[in-house]
Design a protein around this motif. Sequence first.
Motif, short mmCIF file in Angstrom:
data_model
loop_
_atom_site.label_atom_id
_atom_site.label_comp_id
_atom_site.label_asym_id
_atom_site.label_seq_id
_atom_site.Cartn_x
_atom_site.Cartn_y
_atom_site.Cartn_z
N UNK A 1 1.53 -1.33 0.18
CA UNK A 1 0.30 -0.10 -0.37
C UNK A 1 1.35 1.06 -0.43
N UNK A 2 1.72 1.36 0.66
CA UNK A 2 2.93 2.43 0.78
C UNK A 2 3.46 2.84 -0.52
N UNK A 3 3.92 0.95 -0.84
CA UNK A 3 4.42 1.41 -2.21
C UNK A 3 3.70 2.28 -3.20
N UNK A 4 2.70 1.80 -3.26
CA UNK A 4 1.31 2.17 -4.05
C UNK A 4 0.96 3.92 -3.87
N UNK B 1 2.12 2.62 -9.53
CA UNK B 1 1.15 2.67 -8.42
C UNK B 1 0.11 1.48 -8.34
N UNK B 2 -0.49 1.33 -9.39
CA UNK B 2 -1.36 0.78 -9.87
C UNK B 2 -0.92 -1.00 -9.37
N UNK B 3 0.29 -1.32 -10.24
CA UNK B 3 0.75 -2.86 -9.75
C UNK B 3 0.83 -3.09 -8.29
N UNK B 4 1.66 -1.57 -7.52
CA UNK B 4 1.54 -1.84 -6.47
C UNK B 4 0.43 -2.42 -5.16
N UNK B 5 -0.47 -1.55 -5.81
CA UNK B 5 -1.54 -2.00 -5.44
C UNK B 5 -2.91 -3.23 -5.04
N UNK B 6 -1.79 -3.28 -6.75
CA UNK B 6 -3.05 -4.67 -6.88
C UNK B 6 -1.68 -5.72 -6.63
N UNK B 7 -0.74 -5.61 -6.18
CA UNK B 7 -0.21 -6.68 -5.72
C UNK B 7 -0.45 -6.49 -4.41
#
Length: 946
Positions: A362-365, A384-390
Amino acid sequence: MSLNYDLPGEPGDTPSGQGAWDSDFITYPNGPNGYPRLMRPMEELKVRIRRGDYNEGFDSLLSDTYLLPGLCRDLQKTLAEIPESDPSYRGTLMVLGRVLYSQAEMNGDIEDLELSLQYLEQALNLTPAGHGGGATCLINLATAFGLRSQHTHQVADADKALHYGQQAINAVTDGESPRHFLVALGTILRHRYRITYQIADLQHGIRYLKAALETPQQNRGKHVDILNNLSNLYHELFKRTKCEADSDLAIEYGQAAVQLSTDDGHERAVILLNYALCLLSRFKTSLRVADIDMAIQNAQQALMSFSSAHAYYLVCLGGLGIMFKHRYFINHQSQDLDEAIRHEAAIEHSAFIEKSRFSRYYNRGVSFAAKYEITRKREDFLKSFRAFFEGFSSETENFDRLRCGYNTCLIATRVPSLGLNLAVEIVEEMLKIVPFFFQPTGSRNDIQEILNQLSGMASSFASVLFAANKPPVEVLQKLEDSRGIVISSVIDVRSDGIELREKHPALWMRFTQCRASLGAMNSNALKMDMERTYSTDVKRLEQLHKDWSDIKEKIRRNPGFERFLLSPTERELCELARIGPIVTLNTSHINSAAFLVTTSGIQSLSLPNLKLSEALHWVKIFAPYGNPHRRDAELCEDEEEEQLGSQRTPSEMHTGLLYLWTVAVKPVLQQLNLLNRVTTPTRLPQICWVGGGIMGLLPLHAAGDHASGSTENAISHVISSYAATFKSLQFVQNRPRISVSRSKQLLLLAAMPTTPGGHKPLQVQEEITAIEDSASKWALSTTLLRPSKANILDALKTCTIAHFACHGTADRVEPAKSGLLLGKETVEKLTIEDLDTISCHNAQIVYLSACSTAEVGKMNLADESVHLASSFQLSGFQHVIGTLWGVDDNAAVEIAKRFYENLPGSGEDSYVSPAKALHDAVVSFRNTEDNWKDCSKWASFIHLGC
């Protein structure tokens, strides 16, 4: 793109990983290669183990990143060489367990933590009853379980920590200082609060730490630790209460900890960072540049003291990045923007540690999303999208999954190539997660705090499903299940179960007994009681809620009761529309739509011209409406009143009402074929607007153009009512109806011409006299002049109609404290919390002739419709007249008089519904003289009910 990039908690609370990285942005030396010689520390530990000293003096060893792995290896080797019968065996277990959880605290390794728990539990089993080391072993176990609760985010782990911690306090021997144990309990309760959002956790944690502060013979390091932990607890409390005094105490204790700290290592760095985050929180409220400058200065000092392997290293990086960003928005200096980007890039280059307990995805996103806002590069957007999805796909705790999933959906619905089907799958999974947030021991205020964190998600869930062309009934039911959580729980407790009593009297008896126990809890499930054991209250409440769940499950196993206390089915939803169509408006960043319920079915209607940003704008415009003679509880001087009354002009309100008519209300009425072609209809159809979300905060009943002769407005075509949720509407409709013209009513009139404490006098005598005259033929009236709260609570038990002419207030921090101001000598507030304690079995109508009685004081709780009007309805009143904002005193008098004149009906109308009586009273007032020009005077009045 309208993503919410701010962290729900403090910026930088949850770093995305750890590890060294190679860049030109920020550097910190990793320290010496290899470990220092371990002979002296290990020898010191052996001496301590032999003499049974396990408490003081460990801090320097346990905070050293480089010493810990070597100490673990040597202790494990020593343990293997000692027979279990040796007295030092148990001591070695204890010290090894403590070293391991200290290492887990730094590196986030759950395996180290689980091993620590094994060693500590084994040590506890080997400790004889009454042994002096028992308390130390218990507090170590408590601390380890507290740490595990941060990993698992399970309240069960936090409760185990609390249980062992209080056992440790009880096991403290004479002459032994309880300071260390009190500090540990305070920290455990802070961690528990981050799971439960129960404010009592913070209050009790502060109690323990203050007790520790008062204990004698404190060494400097432990004193600093207590101050730092007190600062953390008050910081959490401030984020909850928004009380400036809590913020000041957080900063005061934090500053004292910084000044007394002499260590230059990680311990001081953590203290500096905590102090910086307290300053950042106060800056967000005060916007004082000195606070953000000091926050940055302390966070920079902290960063220089952290190694890149420390768990708080990325907390510091993330916090600094957001601090610089905040300062940039104040001073617009390019160097602050450059620093913000630099720190965000530092996080980007950090390596992920999969075992980290922090919200790394989440923080990365959030970091990439914030960077995208600055750079506008598609690359940052997709990262951002990829971090949230992961993050949503990972095995992280539920709250982080929900936040990641929410942001993933917002992005996916705006970029077709990312896939709407993916967003639907995520929403379906998120809906399964939401129920896990509501702990059985949660009070109304605690639940509201969790809902505050989930603000906007229900509307977004519905928008995703609507965009995917899911059946309207499915979308509507998912929306209903996702909001009105507080109201639903109150209805469950208040449902009378008449049919259950007739068919299954034994189950009904258990049901009512359990319900009575729940009702006795009032709105605060856990109250401060300095003499009681806190975990005892927790267990008692958990058992009570378990019993409540069990009895509901047993009832639902019986034929005909499968849906007992559950939300309405499709058939039941359509049955609710027998009085008139029901409409729910939903808007989010994704799309806007109306859901229309009639007796023949459920349909949806796209509202492409209704935009969330514009709706939010009009909510802010309508909210401050008032005038120099309003009936709210504000205390202000004459000049301030005049200034407030002129904040918004009538033309602004006309523009807003016309907007609502054009983009939402008129399209709905057209779809329902309710636009009346007759200029002066004798009978208008009734429509019910089911609230929740941003649209539930707006005066839909008054939408349109109200210029003389215009019928381009809602009140020319329909009689409007409101309901908080479909479940609350069903609750109201199931109550027996009584016509005021067919039996003598018991009318309670509560009048406050003057209010203690400097509130302005009100013109209530004319209002009360007019009501007494109008109701004399059909009611027995009792007038209470400046009544006490106790007088009112007693009178509400027997009256059928109640009328309050007084000041009112909507609490914007704790909505449950919104209330009516009563009392003769001192102010006594009749609050939502008070209404939770009563059940008005004879109640029919309550008229709240006061300000803001149907206003949701907290924007983030718009989905809950928590206000005085809905609370009176849940206490038993089938019909409630409330107000959306500050009420004009003269208008309050006139509209109330006309309402009671209309209520009994005449001729063929032997009964006039309260909704029609209010509608006609408002229209009559609007059409008098030039009142149509200032809609703020009359558009505030609404009817809740059916």
